[in-house]
Design an enzyme around this catalytic site. Structure first.
Site, short mmCIF file in Angstrom:
data_model
loop_
_atom_site.label_atom_id
_atom_site.label_comp_id
_atom_site.label_asym_id
_atom_site.label_seq_id
_atom_site.Cartn_x
_atom_site.Cartn_y
_atom_site.Cartn_z
N ARG A 234 0.86 -1.18 0.00
CA ARG A 234 0.00 0.00 0.00
C ARG A 234 0.90 1.23 0.00
NH1 ARG A 234 -3.38 -2.66 -1.70
NH2 ARG A 234 -5.48 -3.11 -0.92
N ASP A 258 4.61 -0.42 -7.10
CA ASP A 258 3.33 -0.72 -7.75
C ASP A 258 2.22 0.11 -7.09
OD1 ASP A 258 1.75 -2.21 -9.64
OD2 ASP A 258 0.94 -3.36 -7.95
N GLU A 263 -1.69 7.60 -5.53
CA GLU A 263 -2.21 6.81 -6.66
C GLU A 263 -3.73 6.89 -6.86
OE1 GLU A 263 -1.13 2.74 -5.63
OE2 GLU A 263 -3.15 2.37 -4.93
N HIS A 295 -0.59 -0.25 -9.75
CA HIS A 295 -1.36 -1.21 -8.95
C HIS A 295 -1.80 -2.42 -9.80
CE1 HIS A 295 -3.46 -1.14 -4.86
NE2 HIS A 295 -3.44 -2.38 -5.29
P1 NAI Z 1 -1.61 -11.23 4.81
O1 NAI Z 1 -2.65 -10.77 5.78
O2 NAI Z 1 -1.59 -12.68 4.39
O3 NAI Z 1 -0.14 -10.89 5.37
C1 NAI Z 1 0.17 -9.66 5.95
C2 NAI Z 1 1.33 -9.93 6.92
O4 NAI Z 1 1.76 -8.68 7.41
C3 NAI Z 1 0.91 -10.79 8.12
O5 NAI Z 1 1.81 -11.87 8.28
C4 NAI Z 1 0.99 -9.80 9.28
O6 NAI Z 1 1.38 -10.43 10.51
C5 NAI Z 1 2.06 -8.85 8.79
N1 NAI Z 1 2.06 -7.59 9.49
C6 NAI Z 1 1.00 -6.88 9.99
N2 NAI Z 1 1.43 -5.77 10.60
C7 NAI Z 1 2.79 -5.78 10.51
C8 NAI Z 1 3.82 -4.90 10.95
N3 NAI Z 1 3.52 -3.79 11.66
N4 NAI Z 1 5.10 -5.21 10.66
C9 NAI Z 1 5.42 -6.33 9.97
N5 NAI Z 1 4.49 -7.22 9.53
C10 NAI Z 1 3.19 -6.92 9.79
O7 NAI Z 1 -1.77 -10.28 3.55
P2 NAI Z 1 -1.30 -10.56 2.05
O8 NAI Z 1 -2.39 -11.27 1.31
O9 NAI Z 1 0.05 -11.14 2.05
O10 NAI Z 1 -1.27 -9.06 1.47
C11 NAI Z 1 -0.33 -8.11 1.95
C12 NAI Z 1 -0.72 -6.74 1.41
O11 NAI Z 1 -0.52 -6.71 -0.01
C13 NAI Z 1 -2.22 -6.39 1.55
O12 NAI Z 1 -2.48 -5.82 2.81
C14 NAI Z 1 -2.44 -5.40 0.45
O13 NAI Z 1 -2.23 -4.12 0.99
C15 NAI Z 1 -1.34 -5.71 -0.56
N6 NAI Z 1 -1.86 -6.19 -1.85
C16 NAI Z 1 -1.45 -5.54 -3.01
C17 NAI Z 1 -1.90 -5.96 -4.24
C18 NAI Z 1 -1.45 -5.32 -5.53
O14 NAI Z 1 -2.10 -5.51 -6.57
N7 NAI Z 1 -0.36 -4.58 -5.53
C19 NAI Z 1 -2.86 -7.07 -4.36
C20 NAI Z 1 -3.17 -7.71 -3.09
C21 NAI Z 1 -2.70 -7.26 -1.90
#
Ligand code: NAI
Length: 329
Positions: A234, A258, A263, A295
């Site tokens: 993000r 990305d 954005e 994105h």
């Molecule tokens: P997820 O929920 O599986 O993993 C997120 C991880 O971040 C978890 O392991 C959590 O413990 C960790 N986390 C939370 N707060 C933290 C902190 N303060 N410091 C370090 N780690 C922390 O989520 P997923 O599916 O892996 O997605 C991650 C992010 O990717 C989403 O939140 C979204 O913002 C972004 N995303 C971007 C996309 C794109 O098209 N560029 C598409 C899909 C998701």
């Protein structure tokens, strides 16, 4: 159940129309408008709305949706930082999302950005088109035997760990929770150590109060000189003005974004005819070692199919009154 889909493009309609054949209880209409306080009233006569990453689903939007009788908000994405969950809860609007549609889609794009910014592929492509076959300005470094630092090792971060491991990199990670699927080859360390020891840093944690501007001038100063920074998570994880300061300090070999703070008005729109005033994006793009995409991390065939399938399953779960792990509370 009638669902209004906001902010739709042709590819959304195609993937949802394919999957809808299996859901006779659901009827769908599509609008190109994104969901925000000005467009929320379009939901009149519908039972549910479906929105996406750039929708503005704050208090006012939810008040209008509630007044129109909307009971379900289907997010066809993983992130939900643009939803005022407290207000949704107050009005009894159930919020559901697609937590992990294709982690590899985003992780592969993160690696693509790391590689492209490292080897200046965005520059090389244009140079060769102009019959400039010189190599000046294109030198990168090997990823093999270098250190990758992954911040957030959920679904996408874990997929990125696997990719980096496959490249022969040492993989360091920082997360509050250790993901057992990567523990065999990932070393969990402090955020400080990820910052100071990594040659390639990739952000994969969600945007929360704790992660807002986690990459700022203080954390940038802790990074190695010549580091590559990638953000596919993000935009607001990175404080853009500080990133620009860091680039000017020659801190980065490459930056691949990305997502970026500015954005929202750009995502998925063709603004090539406009004069973008006050654009920090334009400033970022003026640096030779920065590569920005809009994105598109999620944008693979497999991911769109999975998004459509899970979003419609979420709607079915709502219809049958079942709890779901895809509920956001
Ligand atoms: P997820 O929920 O599986 O993993 C997120 C991880 O971040 C978890 O392991 C959590 O413990 C960790 N986390 C939370 N707060 C933290 C902190 N303060 N410091 C370090 N780690 C922390 O989520 P997923 O599916 O892996 O997605 C991650 C992010 O990717 C989403 O939140 C979204 O913002 C972004 N995303 C971007 C996309 C794109 O098209 N560029 C598409 C899909 C998701």
């Amino acid at each position: 159940m009638k669902i209004l889909f906001y902010d739709t493009k042709n590819y959304d309609r195609e993937s949802f129309n394919d999957s809808l054949k299996e859901y006779p209880d659901l009827s769908v209409e599509y609008t190109k408008s994104d969901l925000d306080p000005r467009t929320a009233a379009l939901a009149e006569g519908f039972d549910a709305v479906c929105a996406f990453v750039s929708s503005d689903i704050g208090t006012r939007t939810l008040e209008i949706l509630h007044a129109k009788g909307i009971k379900l908000l289907l997010m066809r994405c993983a992130g939900f930082n643009n939803v005022d969950l407290q207000t949704a809860g107050k009005y009894g609007i159930r919020v559901m999302r697609v937590p992990g549609y294709s982690p590899e889609a985003v992780a592969e794009h993160a690696m693509a950005l790391a590689l492209a910014s490292n080897r200046r592929l965005h520059k090389a492509y244009n140079k060769v088109r102009e019959n400039d076959f010189s190599l000046s300005g294109l030198m990168g470094f090997n990823f093999y035997q270098k250190t990758a630092g992954i911040i957030g090792t959920g679904k996408i971060g874990a997929a990125m760990c696997h990719i980096c491991h496959g490249f022969g990199m040492k993989v360091l990670a920082y997360d509050q929770y250790q993901n057992p699927s990567v523990k065999d080859f990932v070393e969990y360390v402090s955020l400080e150590q990820v910052l100071s020891d990594s040659d390639v840093i990739s952000l994969h944690c969600p945007l929360t109060d704790a992660t807002y501007h986690m990459i700022n001038i203080e954390t940038i100063r802790k990074m190695k000189d010549g580091v590559i920074l990638v953000n596919t998570s993000r935009g607001a994880l990175v404080k853009t003005d500080d990133l620009i300061e860091g680039i000017r300090m020659h801190k980065f070999a490459g930056v691949g974004l990305d997502v970026y703070e500015e954005e929202t008005n750009n995502v998925f729109e063709d603004r090539s005819d406009e004069i973008l005033e006050h654009s920090t994006t334009a400033r970022l793009l003026s640096f030779p070692n920065v590569m920005i995409t809009s994105h598109q991390g999620f944008f693979t065939r497999e991911a769109l199919e999975a998004i459509a399938a899970t979003t419609l399953q979420n709607a079915e779960a709502f219809l049958s009154g079942k709890d779901s792990p895809n509920d956001v509370k």
